[in-house]
Design an enzyme around this catalytic site. Structure first.
Site, PDB file in Angstrom:
ATOM      1  N   ASP A  20      -1.992  -2.678   3.450  1.00 58.19           N
ATOM      2  CA  ASP A  20      -2.510  -1.425   3.139  1.00 58.19           C
ATOM      3  C   ASP A  20      -3.817  -1.252   3.004  1.00 58.19           C
ATOM      4  OD1 ASP A  20       0.359  -1.435   2.637  1.00 58.19           O
ATOM      5  OD2 ASP A  20      -0.069  -1.990   0.645  1.00 58.19           O
ATOM      6  N   GLU A 186       4.744   7.394   2.756  1.00 59.38           N
ATOM      7  CA  GLU A 186       3.965   6.769   1.646  1.00 59.38           C
ATOM      8  C   GLU A 186       2.495   6.601   1.836  1.00 59.38           C
ATOM      9  OE1 GLU A 186       5.941   3.268   0.429  1.00 59.38           O
ATOM     10  OE2 GLU A 186       5.719   2.247   2.505  1.00 59.38           O
TER      11      GLU A 186
END
Length: 511
Positions: A20, A186
Site C-alpha cells: 500500500d 478501497e
C-alpha cells in the site's frame, strides 16, 4: 537491483514488502511510506531522488496507540494503507486503524521526530484515509471501509476536516459505491488537476485487482469511472494501489504494489500520461486507455543521475542505534535489546507471554523484511544464559504463519543447538523440535539461505567456516497481511529478576 545502470530500470523498484505505498514529492525529493500493521517502529519513511533508488531515512511512529493494546502482537492490525502529503511546510501521514479509527501524525522533518498521533476520526472499520486541501482552504478526507469491522465494504466516503487536518467536521458522504462493478474498492487517494477531482482507488482485491480512477468537477461527485491499469498478459498480478507523483521535468509516474505471497507486496513504478484528462498507466498496447505494467523502462527524468542505493539490510551493530530496517512485533519494552559500546547488540531473554503457544504470541521478535527472492543471512552470536534458569533460548528465525528457526537453548548440562518448525502458528500449533547436538563453547554462527519460492535452508557453524544443514528445507509463508520476515530473538520460560543474554556480533545479508 532495480537500477540497471544504463539509464533504465526494472520492476519491481522495491523487491520487498512495502505494501500500500504512498509517495509525495517536495522539490527534488520523493518520500514514501507504506502499511506497517503491528510492526514497530511503524510507518517507515523512505527517500529517493529518482523514484528508483530508495533508502530508509526514519519512521513516523515509535509506539502504536493505544499503547497497552499493542504491547502484544496484533497480527494484521494497526497501520493500514497510509497516505503521505506535504502541506504548508509540514508532512502529514494519515492511516486507518480498523479497530480504533483514523490517525494523523505530522512533522517538518520526515527523517526526524514526528509528533504524537492524533485521532482524527474515531470508529470501527475506518481505513485507507487520504487528506486533501483544496485551493479555497477547505480540507477533506476520503476513506474506505473494512468489512471485517464495519460490516460493509466496497464504498468510499468523504468527510470535511478542519483546516489543520486534526478532526473531521461531519458524518461524511458516500461518494462511490463499488458493489456493481468494482468489488473491494478501497485505498483511495484524492488529487485535483485541470478542474477535475480525481480519486485513484484500487479495486478487485489484493492479489488480482485493478486500478480504478474516478473523476468529477465536484468533489462530492457524481464521479465518472475508468479502469486505467490491469494485469493484461504480463506476469504482474493485481497491479494497483499506490501513488501518482510528478517530476520537476513534468513527467508523471505511478507507484503500486504486486502481491508476491511469501515475499509480501512489492513496489513497481509505471510511466503515466494524461489522455483526455484521464491517466494512462504503464503501456497501452491496444489504445483503449487500460494500461499494462512495464517490466523495464527508462528512468524518470530528474535532471541528473544518482547513485544506486537500496534499503538497509545488513547490520554490524556498531552504531548507538539499531538500523532502520529492524522492527519489533509489538510495542517494545526498553529491556529487550541494547546497543553497546562493544560493537554488538545485546538481546536479553524475555519471558514467553502467559498462555503463549509459540512464536506467534511473542512480541520481542526483532525482524526485517525479506530483501528479495534469493538471499543468504548469516549472524554470529555468543549466548550467556542465566545459570539459575533452564530453557533460555536465542536464535535466527524466518517468521510467518509457518515459521522455522535455529537456536541455542540452555539445559542443566550445557547449551544445545536445535532446529524448530511450526505450521499454522496462528492456530496455536506446537513447535516440532530437532536437537542438532551440543555446543562446545558459547559462540555460534547461524545461517539461512533463501532461494526462489521461499525455500529456506538453515545451517550452523561453531567456527564460522564449515556450515552444517539444520534439518531439511522449510518453505516461508506469509504472515497476516505481510510477507515473511527474517530476524533474531531471545526468550525464556520463567519469571525472574534477571535473565540471560545473547550478544549478536553482526547480521549480514548477501545476494
Amino acid at each position: 537491483m532495480s537500477d540497471l545502470g544504463n539509464g533504465t530500470f526494472q520492476n519491481p523498484v522495491l523487491d520487498a514488502d512495502y505494501s500500500d505505498p504512498d509517495v509525495c514529492r517536495v522539490g527534488d525529493d520523493f518520500y514514501m511510506t507504506s502499511s506497517s500493521f503491528n510492526a514497530i517502529p511503524g510507518l517507515q519513511i523512505l527517500h529517493s531522488k529518482d523514484l528508483v533508488n530508495w533508502k530508509i531515512i526514519g519512521y513516523a511512529i515509535d509506539r502504536l496507540p493505544p499503547y497497552d493494546h499493542f504491547s502484544k502482537p496484533q497480527h494484521g492490525n494497526g497501520v493500514w494503507a497510509p497516505s503521505i502529503r506535504y502541506h504548508k511546510g509540514e508532512f502529514f501521514i494519515y492511516w486507518g486503524d480498523p479497530d480504533f479509527g483514523i490517525y494523523m501524525v505530522k512533522t517538518k522533518n520526515p527523517a526526524g521526530r514526528w509528533e504524537a498521533p492524533v485521532l482524527v476520526m474515531e470508529g470501527k472499520g475506518l481505513i485507507d484515509s487520504c487528506p486533501f486541501w483544496d485551493e479555497d482552504g477547505q480540507a477533506y478526507m476520503v476513506h474506505g471501509w473494512a468489512g471485517s469491522r464495519a460490516g460493509i465494504k466496497s464504498i468510499l466516503s468523504l468527510n470535511r476536516m478542519n483546516p489543520e487536518g486534526t478532526k473531521v467536521l461531519d458524518e461524511g458522504v458516500m461518494v462511490f459505491d463499488g458493489h456493481d462493478a468494482h468489488p473491494t474498492v478501497e485505498g483511495p487517494k484524492l488529487y485535483k488537476r485541470n478542474g477535475y477531482y480525481y480519486i485513484f482507488a484500487p479495486a478487485g482485491g489484493v492479489a488480482t485487482g485493478w486500478q480504478l480512477i474516478l473523476r468529477s468537477k465536484n468533489i462530492y461527485g457524481p464521479y465518472e469511472e475508468k479502469i486505467v491499469l490491469e494485469q493484461g498478459k504480463t506476469p504482474v498480478n493485481g497491479p494497483h494501489q499506490g501513488a501518482w507523483v510528478d517530476t520537476k521535468s513534468g513527467e508523471d509516474w505511478f507507484l503500486h504494489f504486486q502481491d508476491k505471497e511469501a515475499y509480501g507486496r512489492v513496489m513497481h513504478l509505471q510511466p503515466m500520461k494524461w489522455v483526455n484528462d484521464w491517466p494512462v498507466m504503464g503501456e497501452d498496447p491496444d489504445g483503449d486507455g487500460k494500461g499494462h505494467p512495464v517490466m523495464t523502462y527508462k528512468k524518470p527524468n530528474v535532471g541528473k543521475s544518482y547513485a544506486v542505493v537500496t534499503p538497509q539490510e545488513s547490520d554490524e551493530f556498531t552504531s548507538p542505534t539499531l538500523g532502520l530496517q529492524w522492527q519489533w512485533h509489538a510495542n517494545p519494552k526498553a529491556t529487550w535489546a541494547f546497543t553497546t559500546n562493544k560493537g554488538n547488540l545485546r538481546l536479553f531473554t524475555d519471558q514467553m507471554p502467559q498462555g503463549g503457544k509459540n512464536l506467534w504470541d511473542v512480541p520481542n521478535l526483532l525482524l526485517q523484511k525479506f530483501p528479495g527472492e534469493a538471499f543468504t543471512v548469516t549472524t554470529k552470536l555468543k549466548f550467556t544464559p542465566n545459570p539459575k534458569l533452564e530453557n533460555e533460548r536465542t536464535g535466527l528465525v524466518v517468521m510467518g504463519l509457518d515459521y522455522g528457526f535455529v537456536s541455542v537453548v540452555s539445559k542443566k548440562d550445557g547449551l544445545y543447538l536445535t532446529y524448530n518448525t511450526t505450521q499454522k502458528a496462528d492456530k496455536g500449533t506446537a513447535e516440532k523440535e530437532q536437537i542438532l547436538g551440543k555446543l562446545s563453547g558459547s559462540e555460534v554462527h547461524f545461517r539461512v539461505q533463501v532461494s526462489k519460492g521461499g525455500q529456506c535452508q538453515f545451517s550452523y557453524s561453531e567456527e564460522g567456516q564449515n556450515f552444517k544443514d539444520a534439518g531439511g528445507p522449510f518453505t516461508a509463508t506469509v504472515g497476516k497481511w505481510i510477507g515473511a520476515k527474517v530476524g533474531i530473538f531471545a526468550l525464556r520460560e520463567e519469571k525472574t529478576n534477571d535473565s540471560g543474554y545473547a550478544d549478536f556480533d553482526w547480521f549480514r545479508i548477501t545476494k
